[in-house]
Design an enzyme around this catalytic site. Structure first.
Site, PDB file in Angstrom:
ATOM      1  CE1 TYR A 112      -0.309 -10.910   3.969  1.00  0.00           C
ATOM      2  CE2 TYR A 112      -1.908  -9.759   2.607  1.00  0.00           C
ATOM      3  CZ  TYR A 112      -0.611  -9.912   3.051  1.00  0.00           C
ATOM      4  OH  TYR A 112       0.380  -9.082   2.603  1.00  0.00           O
ATOM      5  CD  GLU A 157       0.946  -7.494  -0.293  1.00  0.00           C
ATOM      6  OE1 GLU A 157       0.182  -7.631   0.692  1.00  0.00           O
ATOM      7  OE2 GLU A 157       1.087  -6.434  -0.920  1.00  0.00           O
ATOM      8  CG  ASN A 187      -1.977  -1.085   1.163  1.00  0.00           C
ATOM      9  OD1 ASN A 187      -2.089  -1.807   0.178  1.00  0.00           O
ATOM     10  ND2 ASN A 187      -2.754  -1.212   2.216  1.00  0.00           N
ATOM     11  CD  GLU A 212      -3.375  -5.513  -1.465  1.00  0.00           C
ATOM     12  OE1 GLU A 212      -3.886  -4.605  -0.779  1.00  0.00           O
ATOM     13  OE2 GLU A 212      -2.965  -6.577  -0.967  1.00  0.00           O
TER      14      GLU A 212
END
Length: 503
Positions: free
Chosen positions: A244, A292, A72, A173
């Site tokens: 995640y 990620e 981010n 993202e």
């Protein structure tokens, strides 16, 4: 006691193990950079302020690639702030994490660190608040030798040789409303295509990663991938996915079976990418960058707007358990199982932020439980991934229904002849695993490395950094080409077999 069976054959190959699979992630977030990899004045810091104790752990971890600088963070980052004389660099407010960024550590410091760590850089460009020109100029600064304004600026900054960065992320993202500069799929796809075209005009040898879905349950999932790839297919080489797993947002059995979710996520994206390939009538296939992924106690996370502006706040410094380590090992099994299409990985993050390595400012660095399955898999997984035939008892989960208790994958290193088997027991009872190696005459049992504790809820701390660590023992002898091992509850295992020594 129900038994699990694993059958292997060298004829049933999935794909080569790409060393880029064992990547990690360094973001300007919390204490990942400052007091993580970089802490001037620390007793272990070198002349550049890099923590050599952390560097030693990174090398031992076996990391091959590191994504930088976000995340981010990158969607509001001006790369120019982090180059040139440190005393001239501006102090900025990072909008992603509402933190103060000193810019004392920037691009050239990272590249120096990457060289010492022995890792390949994976650089991300800002497509949130910036665009085509800034992205192309960053490639020019990094990769051209001299004779242009940006390349000569790098030389002025004391870096004579180009950084020669091969792998580049087109934003981060961008499907997420939380992202600074969030775009629709069509807006992002068009911008990424134009930026990628310009970046490859600067250096045609680079590889580009388009931003895919930030998680499988995004409302735009699959439609996002299809739209973005329709715009970018001819410019990009990879499509990213992020995943995640929160132990506290689901029943415990579902968390222990999290790799089932990752398997499905990958399969769905592969299907979508191949649909676009067929639709556009292209020959090349888009591979995936799982850049990620990790276990993250996300339900404990405090949103940036709910926190005061701070300088280097301690953010999401999760303490990991044996159960978490088993899940991380299982996610690596899933990645290897898809080695034909998942060829880049980056566990997020490397130090302090949901990380395998933790540090204390001015104090020690230590290995978390999740460090160990990553390090052993990176060390042992070489050559070709084999399709594993697993027959296993099942367990009930709230999210995925009945799933196999035992999951496994294997790799065959053709150069050394070594076979490595990676297995987990996701259940709460011990399970014997019978490994059928009759298709591998001439192999003998090697080492059995396992991560298991009577209490799977324990972890490591600064005061007890080695309370949880792998145990190594010799494998039992083969009986008719078969080996049987007992997998304790909630455990991760790496078992190796090597060619018999010739007389």
């Amino acid at each position: 006691m129900d038994k699990a069976r694993l059958t292997l054959d060298p004829a049933f190959a999935i794909g080569a193990v790409d060393r880029r699979l064992f990547g990690s992630f360094v973001e300007h977030m919390g204490r990942c950079v400052y007091t993580g990899i970089f802490e001037p004045g620390h007793p272990a810091a070198d002349a550049d302020g890099l923590r050599t104790d952390v560097l030693e752990l990174v090398r031992e971890l076996g990391v091959t690639l590191v994504r930088y600088p976000g995340g981010n963070f990158v969607s509001n980052y001006r790369w120019e702030d982090g180059v040139g004389p440190v005393g001239d660099r501006p102090r900025r407010l990072d909008l992603a994490w509402r933190s103060l960024e000193s810019n004392a550590f920037g691009l050239n410091e990272f590249m120096r660190w990457a060289e010492l760590a022995g890792v390949e850089p994976m650089m991300a460009v800002n497509l949130g608040t910036r665009g085509i020109v800034e992205a192309a100029e960053l490639v020019e600064y990094c990769n051209l030798p001299d004779g242009t304004a940006a390349a000569d600026l790098r030389r002025k900054h004391g870096v004579a040789r180009p950084h020669d960065i091969r792998l580049w992320c087109l934003g981060n993202e961008m499907d997420g409303p939380w992202q600074i500069g969030h775009l629709t799929a069509l807006e992002y796809g068009r911008l990424a295509a134009r930026a990628g075209h310009a970046m490859k005009r600067v250096d045609p040898t680079i590889q580009l990663v388009a931003a895919g879905s930030s998680k499988a349950d995004m409302p735009t999932f699959a439609a996002w991938e299809a739209t973005v790839l329709e715009q970018t297919y001819d410019h990009v080489d990879y499509l990213s996915l992020h995943s995640y797993y929160d132990p506290e947002s689901q029943d415990e059995a579902s968390f222990r079976a999290a790799a089932v979710n990752l398997d499905g996520f990958i399969d769905d994206i592969v299907a979508t990418a191949d649909h676009v390939r067929a639709k556009l009538r292209r020959q090349k296939r888009i591979n995936l960058a799982l850049d990620e992924w990790n276990v993250w106690y996300q339900s404990r996370f405090t949103e940036p707007e709910d926190r005061p502006i701070e300088d280097t706040p301690a953010l999401i410094e999760d303490d990991y358990t044996v159960t978490d380590a088993m899940v991380v090992g299982n996610l690596l099994i899933s990645m290897l199982r898809h080695a034909d299409r998942v060829t880049v990985g980056a566990q997020a993050q490397l130090v302090n932020i949901i990380a395998p390595i933790r540090t204390t400012p001015g104090g020690p660095a230590w290995r978390q439980t999740i460090y160990h399955p990553f390090a052993q898999t990176a060390r042992l997984a070489h050559g070709t991934v084999l399709r594993a035939g697993v027959q296993s008892p099942t367990m009930s989960t709230g999210r995925y229904g009945e799933v196999p208790v035992v999951d496994a994958v294997a790799t065959l290193d053709e150069r050394s002849g070594r076979l490595a088997v990676f297995a987990v027991n996701r259940g709460t009872e011990a399970v014997p695993l019978d490994i059928d190696l009759r298709a591998f005459p001439g192999l003998r049992p090697g080492q059995w490395i396992r991560l298991a504790e009577d209490d799977p809820s324990i972890g490591n701390t600064a005061a007890a950094p080695d309370r949880v660590r792998p145990r190594t023992e010799e494998m039992p002898a083969l009986d008719g080409g078969r080996a049987t091992v007992l997998l304790p509850p909630v455990s991760w295992h790496a078992l190796s077999f090597t060619p018999e020594e010739k007389p």
